[in-house]
Design an enzyme around this catalytic site. Sequence first.
Site, PDB file in Angstrom:
ATOM      1  N   GLU A   1       0.880  -1.396  -0.126  1.00  0.00           N
ATOM      2  CA  GLU A   1      -0.030  -0.023   0.078  1.00  0.00           C
ATOM      3  C   GLU A   1       0.918   1.317  -0.054  1.00  0.00           C
ATOM      4  O   GLU A   1       0.422   2.241  -0.545  1.00  0.00           O
ATOM      5  CB  GLU A   1      -0.959  -0.167   1.183  1.00  0.00           C
ATOM      6  CG  GLU A   1      -2.141  -0.978   1.092  1.00  0.00           C
ATOM      7  CD  GLU A   1      -1.545  -2.253   1.940  1.00  0.00           C
ATOM      8  OE1 GLU A   1      -2.471  -3.097   1.822  1.00  0.00           O
ATOM      9  OE2 GLU A   1      -0.496  -2.492   2.104  1.00  0.00           O
TER      10      GLU A   1
ATOM     11  N   PHE B   1     -12.297  -6.578  13.500  1.00  0.00           N
ATOM     12  CA  PHE B   1     -11.265  -7.006  12.949  1.00  0.00           C
ATOM     13  C   PHE B   1     -10.725  -5.971  11.777  1.00  0.00           C
ATOM     14  O   PHE B   1     -11.811  -5.661  11.147  1.00  0.00           O
ATOM     15  CB  PHE B   1     -11.803  -8.562  12.288  1.00  0.00           C
ATOM     16  CG  PHE B   1     -10.509  -9.067  11.588  1.00  0.00           C
ATOM     17  CD1 PHE B   1      -9.298  -9.632  11.754  1.00  0.00           C
ATOM     18  CD2 PHE B   1     -10.614  -9.010   9.993  1.00  0.00           C
ATOM     19  CE1 PHE B   1      -8.251  -9.926  11.187  1.00  0.00           C
ATOM     20  CE2 PHE B   1      -9.589  -9.496   9.242  1.00  0.00           C
ATOM     21  CZ  PHE B   1      -8.383 -10.282   9.710  1.00  0.00           C
ATOM     22  N   GLN B   2      -9.635  -5.685  11.809  1.00  0.00           N
ATOM     23  CA  GLN B   2      -9.209  -4.728  10.799  1.00  0.00           C
ATOM     24  C   GLN B   2      -9.856  -3.327  11.107  1.00  0.00           C
ATOM     25  O   GLN B   2      -9.917  -2.620   9.898  1.00  0.00           O
ATOM     26  CB  GLN B   2      -8.993  -5.068   9.597  1.00  0.00           C
ATOM     27  CG  GLN B   2      -7.871  -6.519   9.494  1.00  0.00           C
ATOM     28  CD  GLN B   2      -7.987  -6.678   7.894  1.00  0.00           C
ATOM     29  OE1 GLN B   2      -8.547  -6.547   7.115  1.00  0.00           O
ATOM     30  NE2 GLN B   2      -6.608  -7.347   7.563  1.00  0.00           N
TER      31      GLN B   2
ATOM     32  N   LYS C   1     -18.230  -0.226   5.123  1.00  0.00           N
ATOM     33  CA  LYS C   1     -18.355  -1.275   4.262  1.00  0.00           C
ATOM     34  C   LYS C   1     -19.716  -1.320   3.562  1.00  0.00           C
ATOM     35  O   LYS C   1     -20.124  -1.570   2.482  1.00  0.00           O
ATOM     36  CB  LYS C   1     -17.853  -2.630   4.512  1.00  0.00           C
ATOM     37  CG  LYS C   1     -18.064  -3.627   3.763  1.00  0.00           C
ATOM     38  CD  LYS C   1     -17.483  -4.832   3.928  1.00  0.00           C
ATOM     39  CE  LYS C   1     -17.495  -5.963   2.829  1.00  0.00           C
ATOM     40  NZ  LYS C   1     -16.944  -7.357   3.107  1.00  0.00           N
TER      41      LYS C   1
ATOM     42  N   MET D   1      24.337   8.784   3.854  1.00  0.00           N
ATOM     43  CA  MET D   1      24.159  10.211   4.119  1.00  0.00           C
ATOM     44  C   MET D   1      24.432  10.094   5.864  1.00  0.00           C
ATOM     45  O   MET D   1      24.849  10.854   6.373  1.00  0.00           O
ATOM     46  CB  MET D   1      22.734  10.769   4.013  1.00  0.00           C
ATOM     47  CG  MET D   1      22.960  12.302   4.391  1.00  0.00           C
ATOM     48  SD  MET D   1      23.953  13.600   3.667  1.00  0.00           S
ATOM     49  CE  MET D   1      23.182  13.809   2.131  1.00  0.00           C
TER      50      MET D   1
END
Length: 562
Positions: A52, A114-115, A164, A467
């Site tokens: 993602e 969940f999630q 959803k 760096m």
Amino acid sequence: MAKLSGSKIIVECLLEQGVDTVFGYPGGAILNLYDELYKYQDRIKHILTSHEQGAAHAADGYARASDKVGVCLATSGPGATNLVTGIASAYMDSIPVVAITCNVGNNLLGKDSFQEVDIAGIVMPVTKYSFIVRDGNKLADTIRRAFKIAVSGRPGPVLIDITKDVTGDSFEYEYKEPEKVKPQVSVTEEEILNTISLIRGSKKPFALVGGGAILSDASEELRTFVSKVDCPVADTLMGKGAFDGSNEKYTGMVGMHGTKASNLGITECDLLIVIGARFSDRVIGNAKKFAKNAKILHIDVDAAEISKNIKADYSLIGDARLILRKLNARLDPVHHDEWVAHIERLKDMYPIKTNKSNLTGEYIIETIDEKTKDDTIISTEVGQHQMWTAQFYKFKNPRTFLTSGGLGTMGYGLGAAIGAKVAMPDKTVVNIAGDGCFRMNMNEIATATRYDIPIIQVIINNHVLGMVRQWQNLFYGKRYSQTILRDKVDFVKLAEAMGAKAKRVTTKEEFDEAFDEALKSNTTFVIECEIDSDEKVFPMVSPGAAISDVFDEKDLKINPIK
């Protein structure tokens, strides 16, 4: 007016806004939307990234290269949180991105389902606005509002989180033409005349150009303005390409790794005209000593930036292109021959020289510059290679340099390069990375090969976090704590395993040959370049020092850092 599912409304609203490409990764909560995208695949192209974060960076790169809004999608929970770094990168650099996530259903919100995660709350500090849509009747107008916010005034990312059940239920939908957003200027005629008087009274004016000049498409007006004012021009990292880097008035980048001509010139000037820059700490160094001899004229679309980091004596608020047009229309040409000649002498006295004795980061960037066209898009990760690119690649056009300037996100460049190539398929796109950065999101090579996206990935491999090591070498007594990367990772084999063509080079001749092959190949091509671990980026300003205290290797030999 028709009754459509929430998912269909989302897709129809994207089409309303002119969206033809989205980047994302599916999951359970966003499944209804992905099912709808399947039905619209002839109208909206979906690029399935490997992670993602890659989707967020690709949407960002798409936006920077094309001057359109980039769009990324993710599911709830970890899918949404994986977007956060990319959203924050876009926010720091003022890039218009709309991120769409889907959450658990209304009946499951607030129950640690969940999630489930409050992504709208999480991203609130790094977005212009974040929405959660729990009522499908508000869905279409929320999406339209999000796109408008993303491009209005100072651009930036907006997140829309949708439950959803809203994506599955049906609601009334009616097509609407997207609202045109006009650039705003709030300056008065008196302010314009006072500014012109200020310019005409200056003997040593200097222009500093930032990313706002690119976002407002002000390059043409900027060229005219510089010609009329007859002044030298420096840029910030984000401003590269706004002013032609091969122009005789150009002095190079300013700040921590800016040129001596830019840093010393800004220190000496009596009027600093700042166009679309926010006075980052990496630009100004010690704020008390920055441009201490100058009056500051700050032109910016965001009033909140005025006097935030450096006190402005004068300011003009609004779109840089429109403000420059107003100034150009009223400003007669002035001449500063003696001052311009002085800056030219500084450029001659303190050039940035390329080490061409062997394969070096500097040589690689300069060679890429010589072998590519002016409209080539260069993206970078973050670190030494990023600074070498800013120093040695002569950017002549806007929207050809994509880099994470504000957040400094390692792993940004490869996703951005994919997004840029999708947006501008006829242009060559090269991502330049260090080995430390490449391993952050190197799985996106699989995305490029899956869709036959012909980008060139150059890895400047010094087997260290370059760096950070440079700072350890100069300021931490050469204690190289956790910056040595001499492990058994083979980037060539990894790239080949993901379907790319790949070569490893150790000499200048091998790099020249490999890059020529990559330019002709029309495929995803990875070039790993082995360079010395102790190469450094110079010039440099020590943290907290004035930019006038800029030093290079020669200076270090005379006055070593203690």
